[in-house]
Motif scaffolding. Structure first.
Motif, PDB file in Angstrom:
ATOM      1  N   SER A  15      23.855  20.709   0.882  1.00 16.16           N
ATOM      2  CA  SER A  15      24.969  19.753   0.969  1.00 16.16           C
ATOM      3  C   SER A  15      24.454  18.313   1.028  1.00 16.16           C
ATOM      4  O   SER A  15      25.221  17.372   0.870  1.00 16.16           O
ATOM      5  N   TYR A  16      23.156  18.143   1.240  1.00 14.94           N
ATOM      6  CA  TYR A  16      22.546  16.815   1.253  1.00 14.94           C
ATOM      7  C   TYR A  16      22.044  16.489  -0.149  1.00 14.94           C
ATOM      8  O   TYR A  16      21.361  17.296  -0.785  1.00 14.94           O
ATOM      9  N   HIS A  17      22.358  15.294  -0.622  1.00 22.42           N
ATOM     10  CA  HIS A  17      22.124  14.897  -2.002  1.00 22.42           C
ATOM     11  C   HIS A  17      20.706  15.130  -2.522  1.00 22.42           C
ATOM     12  O   HIS A  17      20.541  15.636  -3.625  1.00 22.42           O
ATOM     13  N   PRO A  18      19.642  14.780  -1.805  1.00 23.91           N
ATOM     14  CA  PRO A  18      18.326  14.866  -2.444  1.00 23.91           C
ATOM     15  C   PRO A  18      17.835  16.294  -2.707  1.00 23.91           C
ATOM     16  O   PRO A  18      16.889  16.482  -3.436  1.00 23.91           O
ATOM     17  N   PHE A  19      18.471  17.296  -2.136  1.00 27.40           N
ATOM     18  CA  PHE A  19      17.920  18.645  -2.212  1.00 27.40           C
ATOM     19  C   PHE A  19      18.393  19.400  -3.442  1.00 27.40           C
ATOM     20  O   PHE A  19      19.578  19.541  -3.688  1.00 27.40           O
ATOM     21  N   THR A  20      17.425  19.894  -4.190  1.00 30.07           N
ATOM     22  CA  THR A  20      17.718  20.770  -5.318  1.00 30.07           C
ATOM     23  C   THR A  20      16.950  22.081  -5.185  1.00 30.07           C
ATOM     24  O   THR A  20      17.192  23.013  -5.938  1.00 30.07           O
ATOM     25  N   GLN A  21      16.023  22.150  -4.244  1.00 33.00           N
ATOM     26  CA  GLN A  21      15.285  23.385  -3.998  1.00 33.00           C
ATOM     27  C   GLN A  21      14.774  23.399  -2.564  1.00 33.00           C
ATOM     28  O   GLN A  21      14.697  22.365  -1.906  1.00 33.00           O
ATOM     29  N   THR A  22      14.439  24.574  -2.080  1.00 33.95           N
ATOM     30  CA  THR A  22      13.836  24.739  -0.763  1.00 33.95           C
ATOM     31  C   THR A  22      12.927  25.948  -0.815  1.00 33.95           C
ATOM     32  O   THR A  22      12.985  26.735  -1.768  1.00 33.95           O
ATOM     33  N   GLN A  23      12.104  26.110   0.183  1.00 30.36           N
ATOM     34  CA  GLN A  23      11.185  27.245   0.252  1.00 30.36           C
ATOM     35  C   GLN A  23      11.418  28.005   1.546  1.00 30.36           C
ATOM     36  O   GLN A  23      11.869  27.437   2.528  1.00 30.36           O
ATOM     37  N   ARG A  43      16.858  23.287   9.580  1.00 22.73           N
ATOM     38  CA  ARG A  43      16.699  21.870   9.863  1.00 22.73           C
ATOM     39  C   ARG A  43      16.627  21.114   8.550  1.00 22.73           C
ATOM     40  O   ARG A  43      15.973  21.545   7.605  1.00 22.73           O
ATOM     41  N   VAL A  44      17.283  19.965   8.519  1.00 30.12           N
ATOM     42  CA  VAL A  44      17.288  19.117   7.335  1.00 30.12           C
ATOM     43  C   VAL A  44      16.840  17.716   7.740  1.00 30.12           C
ATOM     44  O   VAL A  44      17.306  17.180   8.741  1.00 30.12           O
ATOM     45  N   GLU A  45      15.905  17.155   6.993  1.00 30.06           N
ATOM     46  CA  GLU A  45      15.485  15.765   7.163  1.00 30.06           C
ATOM     47  C   GLU A  45      15.572  15.090   5.801  1.00 30.06           C
ATOM     48  O   GLU A  45      14.593  15.055   5.051  1.00 30.06           O
ATOM     49  N   PRO A  46      16.761  14.575   5.442  1.00 31.25           N
ATOM     50  CA  PRO A  46      16.959  14.008   4.106  1.00 31.25           C
ATOM     51  C   PRO A  46      15.987  12.881   3.761  1.00 31.25           C
ATOM     52  O   PRO A  46      15.553  12.774   2.618  1.00 31.25           O
ATOM     53  N   MET A  47      15.619  12.050   4.732  1.00 32.82           N
ATOM     54  CA  MET A  47      14.717  10.929   4.451  1.00 32.82           C
ATOM     55  C   MET A  47      13.329  11.409   4.026  1.00 32.82           C
ATOM     56  O   MET A  47      12.617  10.718   3.321  1.00 32.82           O
ATOM     57  N   HIS A  48      12.941  12.601   4.464  1.00 34.08           N
ATOM     58  CA  HIS A  48      11.630  13.147   4.139  1.00 34.08           C
ATOM     59  C   HIS A  48      11.720  14.295   3.127  1.00 34.08           C
ATOM     60  O   HIS A  48      10.739  14.992   2.890  1.00 34.08           O
TER      61      HIS A  48
END
Length: 114
Positions: A74-82, A38-43
């Motif tokens: 693929s969404y701009h704000p993301f550079t890392q995830t856990q 799941r991706v929530e770019p605004m958050h």
């Protein structure tokens, strides 16, 4: 697990561009692994919520996890995830995908008895 007609349509109707379910199908089109992310770019939230990869070979697990990560990134704000996994899971699958172990967490479970 085989994909069933109407049941399958009901399940996938809840997905959208921000929620993806990736399957790894074997030779006879049975699901042998999956990831739900799941991706929530605004958050600034991008997570792999659920996955089942136990029955897959290591290289196929890595491919499946990489596919989910490609969608998140693929969404701009993301550079890392856990990703939070159980200690008894094979760590090399996740490190081969690009994850680095940063912390070991202890969790507690409360079971309601009444």
């Amino acid at each position: 697990m085989q994909i069933e007609g109407n049941q399958w349509l009901k399940f996938t109707s809840t997905l959208n561009e921000y929620q993806k379910l990736f399957f790894y199908l074997d030779e006879v089109r049975n699901i042998s692994g999956y990831t739900y992310e799941r991706v929530e770019p605004m958050h600034y939230l991008g997570e792999i919520h659920h996955y089942t990869i136990q029955s897959l070979q290591k290289d196929k697990c890595t491919q499946l996890l990489s596919k989910s990560l490609m969608h998140i990134f693929s969404y701009h704000p993301f550079t890392q995830t856990q990703l939070f996994i159980k200690v008894d899971e094979p760590m090399d699958i996740f490190t081969d995908t690009g994850f680095k172990v940063t912390d070991e967490m202890i969790f507690y479970q409360i079971i309601k008895t009444t």
